[in-house]
Design a protein around this motif. Structure first.
Motif, PDB file in Angstrom:
ATOM      1  N   GLY A  91       0.809  -1.219   0.000  1.00 42.16           N
ATOM      2  CA  GLY A  91       0.000   0.000   0.000  1.00 42.16           C
ATOM      3  C   GLY A  91       0.832   1.253   0.000  1.00 42.16           C
ATOM      4  N   GLY A  92       1.925   1.242  -0.754  1.00 41.58           N
ATOM      5  CA  GLY A  92       2.655   2.479  -1.033  1.00 41.58           C
ATOM      6  C   GLY A  92       2.019   3.149  -2.238  1.00 41.58           C
ATOM      7  N   VAL A  93       2.691   4.158  -2.764  1.00 38.14           N
ATOM      8  CA  VAL A  93       2.069   4.927  -3.846  1.00 38.14           C
ATOM      9  C   VAL A  93       1.845   4.063  -5.084  1.00 38.14           C
ATOM     10  CG1 VAL A  93       4.229   5.893  -4.780  1.00 38.14           C
ATOM     11  CG2 VAL A  93       2.073   7.169  -5.016  1.00 38.14           C
ATOM     12  N   GLY A 150      10.547  -1.718  -7.469  1.00 36.21           N
ATOM     13  CA  GLY A 150      11.881  -1.296  -7.894  1.00 36.21           C
ATOM     14  C   GLY A 150      11.944   0.119  -8.436  1.00 36.21           C
ATOM     15  N   HIS A 151      11.042   0.992  -8.023  1.00 38.58           N
ATOM     16  CA  HIS A 151      11.024   2.351  -8.592  1.00 38.58           C
ATOM     17  C   HIS A 151      12.080   3.270  -7.996  1.00 38.58           C
ATOM     18  CE1 HIS A 151       7.204   0.803 -10.067  1.00 38.58           C
ATOM     19  NE2 HIS A 151       7.150   1.808 -10.910  1.00 38.58           N
ATOM     20  N   PHE A 152      12.822   2.780  -7.022  1.00 43.65           N
ATOM     21  CA  PHE A 152      13.971   3.497  -6.471  1.00 43.65           C
ATOM     22  C   PHE A 152      13.583   4.921  -6.067  1.00 43.65           C
ATOM     23  CE2 PHE A 152      18.654   4.785  -6.862  1.00 43.65           C
ATOM     24  CZ  PHE A 152      18.992   4.133  -5.706  1.00 43.65           C
ATOM     25  N   ARG A 153      14.146   5.956  -6.709  1.00 47.58           N
ATOM     26  CA  ARG A 153      13.841   7.334  -6.316  1.00 47.58           C
ATOM     27  C   ARG A 153      12.603   7.872  -7.021  1.00 47.58           C
ATOM     28  NH1 ARG A 153      19.167  10.601  -7.580  1.00 47.58           N
ATOM     29  NH2 ARG A 153      19.124   9.400  -9.509  1.00 47.58           N
ATOM     30  N   GLY A 202       9.275   6.502  -7.446  1.00 47.93           N
ATOM     31  CA  GLY A 202       7.961   5.899  -7.245  1.00 47.93           C
ATOM     32  C   GLY A 202       6.820   6.879  -7.409  1.00 47.93           C
ATOM     33  N   VAL A 203       6.940   8.031  -6.765  1.00 47.02           N
ATOM     34  CA  VAL A 203       5.859   9.020  -6.843  1.00 47.02           C
ATOM     35  C   VAL A 203       5.738   9.539  -8.271  1.00 47.02           C
ATOM     36  CG1 VAL A 203       5.077  11.276  -6.028  1.00 47.02           C
ATOM     37  CG2 VAL A 203       6.066   9.631  -4.402  1.00 47.02           C
ATOM     38  N   GLN A 204       6.900   9.789  -8.869  1.00 46.60           N
ATOM     39  CA  GLN A 204       6.927  10.339 -10.220  1.00 46.60           C
ATOM     40  C   GLN A 204       6.329   9.355 -11.243  1.00 46.60           C
ATOM     41  OE1 GLN A 204      10.975  11.436 -11.098  1.00 46.60           O
ATOM     42  NE2 GLN A 204      10.459  12.313 -13.099  1.00 46.60           N
ATOM     43  N   LEU A 205       6.587   8.071 -11.045  1.00 49.57           N
ATOM     44  CA  LEU A 205       6.183   7.074 -12.040  1.00 49.57           C
ATOM     45  C   LEU A 205       4.882   6.355 -11.681  1.00 49.57           C
ATOM     46  CD1 LEU A 205       9.670   5.491 -12.913  1.00 49.57           C
ATOM     47  CD2 LEU A 205       8.394   7.261 -14.167  1.00 49.57           C
TER      48      LEU A 205
END
Lengths: 362, 362
Positions: B8-10, B324-327, B329-332
């Motif tokens: 349940g993260g972004v 695996g969105h690393f830095r 996640g929010v952007q993608l």
């Protein structure tokens, strides 16, 4: 006998507890007891605060409270743990000036009969392996610290166990043997103790000049955490003309203080305050950078016009003051509370408190 | 069609919401939704992350997500505010190397059709009077930020409004179209999306190699506060070969990030992490010392073996990965969520996600 105490910091709570022990019916009034200056405080209980000890009457007050602390805590611990440690205070010198300061302090402590042990650089690092190399140290093995958060919680428990009441409201006005609260309710009293720190003089209804102005002196204080604790005993680090105090708790918390800021009633924790304390602790404990950042908080120390405590009766009958303890509220709680109980029971207080009469400002 | 999303993260929340919008019955499983990496995140939405943009397929993924963001937010705001700002990103150069970097970035952004405005030192300080004097800047007026805490809260609201369920438990094992929870309950699924960040590969029950190891990369992040906000727009400060990002919120919060630490699953905020961020922000915003210290927190970014996102079907039927969105996640989140919904509805995803297939690690 019914006593109202306005202010639920360490001074008000200690006074209320000691009064309740003597059979006095007590009511403490505070919108958020144990949440202000003594909540932020490190609770260091050193042999004395270096500068203040130069004044003979302050010295006697401090020494009396120091002597009272063990029995004060023992009686309180019949109700709840008090967080008291008497396992040593290390004063460590990191430059030549500080080393000379320790010599003067050693002489003073010996003259007072305070057990004192001179440590060389190697003994300092044996006692505190995580401390930066010191030029020398002074260990006071009979001194220590108390955790003010634990102490205040115990005081509230004890007050309530003895039938006392803690009213979570603000006191706004004093009338003829009544206090009016912020919700309009009134509470009657036979005797009244005003112990509301830097808010003491804001209570309305008393003639001008009865309560001296108690100004706020902000202190920001840092809490780091490690497991096991990074220091063994309460430590004061002296260098560059100033001192940093480091108070370890058995649970792993390290309390680091503090700033002195005269900014009115501003309790903001700032980037600068945090940065400065982090910079200083890292100088003194090189490995501190790896410690968990647990908390930065701020408290407002109560500073009277001469920066000394204000303890005793006012010119208004049945109205007493216990405030203005500045940096020494936790340290002076036992002597202050016992003196207040003497006044409340119409007995003579320990004469050490007499120089601190509120009447000196009249 | 019944889809379970583990995490349940972004990324997980955005996927579940977009799926629910399409009529899919969704269940999100997370012991503490919205509390980990995307809770710590600053939510910067710049034209792109400088280094990663050198890779053509990453560039296309970022640009697609950037294009999707406004409609993604507009649709989400039918449920709740999303905390989105598209009022500019300022890249400010504080040394000659950084100034040359801005030239390369300007050329890249122009080639991509990103609106870009070159600023001189004076224009930088007109836009951001509290910033230290910069040698020059680049303003991207169509970019900005989103507050991930607001965004995630809106996503949960939207999921539940559409009949979806958020189960506050840990998923421990995947079986044949079932997920077992830490309390022994099982949840059945037609399709499963694993989006549990650096915890994704810890779920049991799948054949070895199906989920690549997603390692934690710790970031500590600082929040200061002022009223009014100390900066007007999201700012990246470039100097000494590195960048510091500063994301202001309209309410007065300034988010400052961040550290990069490979320390396993350690989410401790440290004295060093705090000190380093305070030192850097004070260089870039000379008055930052007076700001209120609001929060230091840490998150674990999910790093895949090649540090790039992992989006798509696995070798196990009906099991998908979004991690695996690393830095980024929010952007993608928008491009990832839409791709996942394409897979879940058996339609072709936007081809920009194809290079990020989990199968590249098989």
């Amino acid at each position: 006998m019914n006593t109202v105490v306005v202010g639920g910091g360490v001074i008000g709570l200690a006074t209320a507890w000691r009064a309740a022990l003597r059979g006095i019916t007590v009511t403490v009034i505070d919108p958020a007891p144990a949440s202000k200056a003594s909540h932020a405080s490190a609770g260091m209980l050193p042999p004395g605060h270096e500068e203040l000890l130069k004044q003979e009457h302050v010295l006697r007050l401090c020494m009396t409270s120091r002597d009272l602390y063990p029995s004060f805590v023992a009686e309180l611990e019949e109700f709840a743990p008090a967080g008291f440690r008497r396992d040593g205070v290390l004063d460590a010198a990191f430059d030549e000036d500080a080393l000379q300061g320790l010599e003067r302090q050693e002489a003073l402590q010996e003259s007072l009969g305070i057990r004192t042990q001179r440590l060389g650089p190697r003994e300092c690092s044996e006692l505190e392996p995580n401390l930066a190399p010191a030029l020398g140290g002074l260990l006071s093995p009979d001194d220590g610290s108390v955790d003010p958060r634990v102490l205040n919680a115990a005081l509230i428990t004890a007050i309530e166990a003895l039938g006392g009441t803690v009213v979570r409201r603000s006191a706004v006005r004093v009338g003829d043997h009544t206090v009016t609260l912020d919700n309009g309710d009134t509470v009657t009293f036979d005797r009244l103790v005003l112990a509301a720190g830097c808010w003491t003089h804001q209570i309305e209804g008393l003639p001008e000049g009865v309560i001296p102005e108690i100004r706020p002196v902000k202190g920001q204080i840092l809490r780091l955490h490690s497991d096991p604790p990074v220091l063994n005993v309460t430590t004061r680090a002296f260098s560059k003309g100033s001192s940093l105090y480091l108070v370890p708790r058995l649970g792993g918390e390290l309390v680091i203080g503090s700033t002195y800021e005269e900014r009115g009633y501003d309790e903001t924790v700032t980037a600068d305050g945090t940065f400065g304390l982090l910079a200083r602790v890292t100088e003194v404990i090189p490995s501190a950078g790896t410690l968990r950042f647990a908390e930065i908080s701020a408290g407002l120390r109560p500073g009277s016009p001469d920066d000394l405590p204000v303890i005793g009766p006012t010119t208004v009958p049945d109205v007493y003051l216990a405030s203005g303890h500045f940096r020494m509220g936790v340290q002076l709680a036992p002597v202050t509370a016992d003196a207040m109980v003497s006044y409340l029971t119409d007995t003579d207080p320990d004469p050490v408190v007499l120089p601190f009469t509120p009447l000196r400002f009249s």
